[in-house]
Scaffold this active site. Structure first.
Site, mmCIF file in Angstrom:
data_model
loop_
_atom_site.group_PDB
_atom_site.id
_atom_site.type_symbol
_atom_site.label_atom_id
_atom_site.label_comp_id
_atom_site.label_asym_id
_atom_site.label_seq_id
_atom_site.Cartn_x
_atom_site.Cartn_y
_atom_site.Cartn_z
ATOM 1 N N ARG A 257 -33.575 -27.305 -47.526
ATOM 2 C CA ARG A 257 -32.971 -27.777 -46.282
ATOM 3 C C ARG A 257 -33.474 -26.913 -45.134
ATOM 4 N NH1 ARG A 257 -26.697 -27.611 -47.438
ATOM 5 N NH2 ARG A 257 -26.522 -28.394 -45.297
ATOM 6 N N HIS A 258 -33.203 -27.369 -43.933
ATOM 7 C CA HIS A 258 -33.467 -26.561 -42.740
ATOM 8 C C HIS A 258 -32.644 -25.286 -42.847
ATOM 9 C CE1 HIS A 258 -29.396 -27.750 -41.698
ATOM 10 N NE2 HIS A 258 -29.751 -28.951 -42.114
ATOM 11 N N ASN A 264 -23.704 -26.418 -38.333
ATOM 12 C CA ASN A 264 -23.285 -26.004 -39.675
ATOM 13 C C ASN A 264 -22.188 -24.945 -39.537
ATOM 14 O OD1 ASN A 264 -26.618 -26.060 -41.109
ATOM 15 N ND2 ASN A 264 -24.998 -27.572 -41.355
ATOM 16 N N ARG A 307 -33.628 -29.049 -36.252
ATOM 17 C CA ARG A 307 -33.441 -27.943 -37.183
ATOM 18 C C ARG A 307 -34.505 -27.851 -38.272
ATOM 19 N NH1 ARG A 307 -29.568 -31.920 -37.372
ATOM 20 N NH2 ARG A 307 -28.596 -32.569 -39.350
ATOM 21 N N GLU A 327 -31.402 -36.830 -41.343
ATOM 22 C CA GLU A 327 -30.149 -36.779 -42.097
ATOM 23 C C GLU A 327 -29.406 -38.117 -42.004
ATOM 24 O OE1 GLU A 327 -28.766 -35.927 -44.484
ATOM 25 O OE2 GLU A 327 -27.300 -34.313 -44.289
ATOM 26 N N HIS A 392 -32.606 -32.341 -45.196
ATOM 27 C CA HIS A 392 -31.182 -32.195 -44.936
ATOM 28 C C HIS A 392 -30.394 -32.394 -46.228
ATOM 29 C CE1 HIS A 392 -32.042 -32.571 -40.565
ATOM 30 N NE2 HIS A 392 -33.011 -33.347 -40.984
#
Lengths: 470, 451
Positions: A257-258, A264, A307, A327, A392
């Site tokens: 993932r980023h 987040n 991201r 995402e 994502h």
């Protein structure tokens, strides 16, 4: 025909519009795409031992299930192992061994019977009949069986005479087979080669003249050449496309993932925020990790969201952006916390917990929609060699489920924590996974399915499994 | 186009299809569908965003020769003829080089018979010198009916035969084919095993595919394996007029207005009149297309991919409101309507990408009615009518009008059928002033009337 316009209702879970009486809508599985399978299809593998039939069967089955076509493999060798219990040696496969012949024929019939049951009782759409099927006679039996029941048949023949490939095959998958569990390697190799000889004498390849009415694909030399005959429908066309894109060259796929994002940290879903300070650290750590892996010709893919791009930028290598890797669109819930979703859309929140795979956010997407839009990504991943995909949480769950053959009910709960790279290496019939946490702390974004998924549940019950956040 | 490596170009979307340019080379006797395939493939590749151009050597020959006398020109012992034909091929290859190396083209389709190994060798050398990949597409067909049909469909209207009667033309053409037959060397499984090619046999009944080396070749093969020439018609129309249409608002998910419902009934009558065999009906997953389909009394399938373009933050706004709240965005959209992406929404370019599976399935199918939306219909129509990305976002797709597309010769015949039910106009032409500093009146000049 009534001239009154029926009112449309929107199904609560899938957000599909159906007329109140719902009869004009073709029944189908999968909310994004129309159903293309009318009659069930039997895919029949053909080829000498160690030609990759089981490899192809399992991979194809995994792909079809992932795109939503219920598919199952029926490996006749397994039926034989059930029937015979202990494998002695290649003599079992000698064409003049009448006793064995009877057993083998019975096993094939048993498998075909199970195919029929799979279609009628279990609502399967595609069955992959994995056996050598090297004689015209055996293939004719299967064809009649299918015709009688109204199934379509598509043959997949694998032809290969390259001794290196065959030896590699034998090493990769035969030594681990239950048949050879108590043998040493040389013994196993010798026996297996004898086994192949038993089939060679009676092997008749699909004949391009005599069999021109059949639907089939012949794969030569692990995909260097293909002969395709009479593709009948959409699913056969997709199967051919898939088979023409897969390869067996060793390679590695990295999924990550980023880095941790600002949203987040706040426990908010979706949106398009940038990396947090820890996220930026992760990007640097990822760069270091990748350099350390010494990967030849690594391709790097990101989504179109800030991201993932920021994460890729730290790598200092070229990367490509795919909108398809964006995402999941949470529609009206974009940028909300779970607490806010519970407050504003408690019913939606509950329905999502009831069936997270099919659930579509209002004005948004479902995991099922994601799989549909990721299909070209998967196809291209199959074509490629070494790739790092920076994506994502929901996306990574979908991709991982494809590689690790996770069913739809597990997919939305697969763990994909931040700051952890998954290294996937194809091996034998599956994928080896190695997980690398790059030692930069991050919030947990994984929300387990709570115990109570009823619409009438209390707020505390709904929010029971929400991970901590600021 | 190579996908973006720098955040300065966040709108570049595509995966790099190929590293070096690709030269597709057709192979086959006359009347085997080479030009049909070349044009169709070129149309498809351009639509999905791969700059492609076809180079038909016959066109070069017609330029050179001006007047076609008879098949004698093609006799293998006609030295003069052979010389001219070779020059034309070289001239075409030169233009290919120009297109791929200088003009930024990615794929060139070299459409000629290329029936000898020698000619193909020359082309491959040329490609190697210039750093192009080569992919051969051979069409093999011995079915006399298919060949006759071909000749009738495309040869009789050809400039070569403009002043002949049909019988004369056919006779001459058959002699022409004979001139090639003796020297025809089909691609050979063994001798040509190192080349990348697809051999199409009997109009797609069978394919031999050898050494596909990259993504674009894989897509080309997939496409060629899905197209067919069975006669059929594709009907495209929008949903009936919706409540939001009447208010001049874009996007959203509203239901049909009373006129929209009227249209659905008229659509039903129209379809009954057309007496279409095995018609498939596809809609989006939005209320207005489904409501339209519900009236037809035929089972239909819903595709999420057919949903209208997502206008993001501008969803359900009137153009006046967009101008008021997002004047910059509004101007940017007018500057490059194809690539422009609504904030949190989509662009026409995104639409094309999500419609590609729909197009692929439309190619596989026979008679289909697609009930969709304005932007979606523009994209689909642009595919069938080979419209460029500049023209695409401005194609006229009025409400309550069915477009009936029937493949004919190398293209598509279009019949536009207005079903006689009044509706608002939702077509906004590109205004003259697309400058970000323009006045409100300039921006709203072309907005169609609404409540």
């Amino acid at each position: 025909m009534s001239t009154e316009h029926k009112n449309l209702t929107q199904t609560r879970l899938l957000k599909i519009r159906v007329p109140w009486m719902g009869y004009n809508l073709n029944h189908r599985r999968g909310s994004s795409v129309p159903q293309f399978c009318n009659s069930p299809t039997v895919i029949v593998m053909v080829g000498l031992p160690a030609r990759g039939k089981t490899y192809i069967s399992k991979k194809l089955t995994r792909y079809l299930n992932w795109i939503g076509v219920p598919t199952k493999v029926f490996n006749v060798g397994q039926y034989r192992r059930e029937a015979v219990k202990t494998y002695k040696n290649f003599e079992f496969f000698k064409p003049d061994n009448e006793e064995a012949m009877r057993i083998r024929k019975a096993c094939a019939s048993a498998a075909l019977k199970d195919v029929a049951a799979y279609f009628t009782k279990e609502h399967g759409h595609v069955a992959v009949f994995d056996a050598t099927n090297t004689t015209r006679e055996r293939r004719a039996v299967i064809n009649s069986f299918a015709k009688e029941k109204g199934y379509k048949v598509f043959f997949v023949e694998s032809i290969c005479d390259d001794p290196d490939i065959i030896t590699e095959n034998i090493k990769q998958v035969k030594f681990g087979s239950p048949d050879y569990i108590d043998r040493d390697i040389e013994e196993a190799m010798t026996d297996f080669i004898q086994r192949i000889e038993c089939y060679k004498a009676s092997y008749t390849s699909i004949d391009d003249e005599r069999d021109r009415k059949l639907s089939y694909i012949k794969i030569f030399d692990v995909g260097s050449r293909f002969l395709v005959n009479r593709v009948q429908d959409h699913i056969q066309s997709r199967i051919v496309y898939y088979l023409m894109n897969i390869h067996v060259t060793p390679r590695t796929i990295y999924l990550s993932r980023h880095g941790e994002s600002e949203l987040n940290l706040l426990g908010r879903i979706g949106g398009d925020s940038g990396l947090s300070p820890r996220g930026l650290k992760f990007a640097d750590a990822l760069a270091k990790f990748i350099r350390g892996q010494n990967i030849k010709d690594l391709k790097v893919w990101t989504s179109h969201m800030k991201r993932t791009i920021q994460t890729a930028e730290a790598l200092g290598v070229q990367y490509e952006q795919w909108k398809a890797l964006n995402e999941i669109d949470a529609g009206v819930c974009e940028e909300l916390t779970y607490e806010e979703i519970q407050e504003n859309f408690p019913d939606e929140f509950a329905m999502r917990d009831q069936e997270k795979y099919r659930y579509r956010y209002p004005k948004g997407e479902s995991y099922e929609d994601l799989v549909h839009r990721l299909e070209p990504v998967i196809m291209e991943l199959e074509r490629q060699e070494n790739v790092l995909v920076i994506c994502h949480q929901a996306i990574m769950r979908c991709l991982l489920s494809y590689f690790l053959d996770k069913p739809a009910d597990e997919l939305p709960y697969v763990r994909c924590p931040l700051h952890t790279v998954l290294k996937l290496t194809p091996v034998a019939y599956g994928c080896k996974v190695e997980s690398f946490f790059l030692n930069i702390e991050a919030v947990n974004t994984h929300r387990e399915r709570p115990g109570n998924v009823s619409i009438s549940r209390k707020t505390e019950e709904a929010l029971l499994t929400v991970p901590d956040h600021n | 186009m190579r996908g973006s490596c720098h955040p300065n170009n966040p709108r570049d979307r595509t995966v790099c299809m190929t590293n070096c340019p690709t030269l597709i080379v057709t192979v086959g006797l006359p009347a085997r569908g080479k030009t049909y395939i070349s044009k169709k493939l070129t149309r498809y590749l351009n639509w999905i965003g791969v700059p492609t151009k076809e180079f038909n050597v016959g066109d070069y020959r017609r330029e050179c020769l001006k007047i076609y006398k008879s098949f004698e020109f093609f006799r293998p012992d006609n030295e003069e003829g052979v010389k001219i034909r070779r020059q034309c091929a070289m001239s075409a290859l030169n233009d290919v080089r120009q297109y791929l190396s200088v003009e930024g083209g990615q794929v060139a389709v070299f459409d000629a018979t290329n029936t000898t190994r020698d000619r193909r060798g020359t082309i491959m050398k040329f490609a190697e010198q210039n750093g192009f990949k080569v992919f051969f597409v051979e069409s093999v067909c011995e079915d006399p009916e298919v060949i006759a049909q071909n000749i009738v469909q495309v040869k009789l209207g050809n400039p070569d035969y403009m002043n002949c009667s049909s019988e004369e033309a056919i006779e001459d053409f058959m002699e022409r084919v004979k001139c090639y037959e003796t020297s025809y060397q089909p691609l050979d499984e063994d001798l040509d095993s190192d080349m990348s090619y697809i051999k199409i046999m009997d109009v797609g009944r069978r394919y031999l595919v050898n050494r596909v080396v990259d993504h674009i070749q894989s897509r080309i093969v997939y496409y060629l394996m899905n197209i067919h020439i069975t006669p059929r018609s594709i009907y495209l129309c929008r949903h009936g007029e919706s409540d939001l249409n009447i208010k001049g608002r874009i996007g959203g998910d509203s239901g049909l207005s009373s006129r929209g419902k009227e249209f659905a009934k008229h659509l039903r009558s129209y379809l009954e009149e057309q007496k279409i065999k095995d018609l498939k009906i596809w809609t989006s997953q939005m209320k207005r297309t489904i409501q339209t389909a519900e009236c037809l009394g035929i089972p239909y399938e819903q595709w999420k991919s057919l949903n209208e373009i997502d206008a993001g933050v501008c969803e359900e706004m009137m153009y006046e409101e967009i101008q008021q709240h997002f004047p910059l965005e509004f101007a940017l959209r007018d500057q490059d309507k194809y690539r422009y992406r609504y904030p949190k929404g989509e662009s026409y370019e995104d639409l094309v990408q999500r419609l590609e599976p729909v197009i692929m399935e439309l190619e596989r199918q026979e008679n289909v009615l697609v009930i969709c939306h304005q932007a979606v219909m523009r994209c689909l129509l642009a595919y069938f009518l080979d419209k460029t990305s500049h023209e695409l976002p401005y194609l006229k797709c009025p409400l309550h009008t069915v477009l009936k597309l029937t493949p004919v010769a190398y293209g598509c015949k279009v019949e536009s059928v207005y079903l006689g039910v009044e509706s608002v106009n939702t077509h906004r032409d590109r205004p003259e002033n697309v400058n970000v500093q323009r006045s409100t009146e300039d921006a709203l000049q072309t907005v169609p009337a609404h409540l």
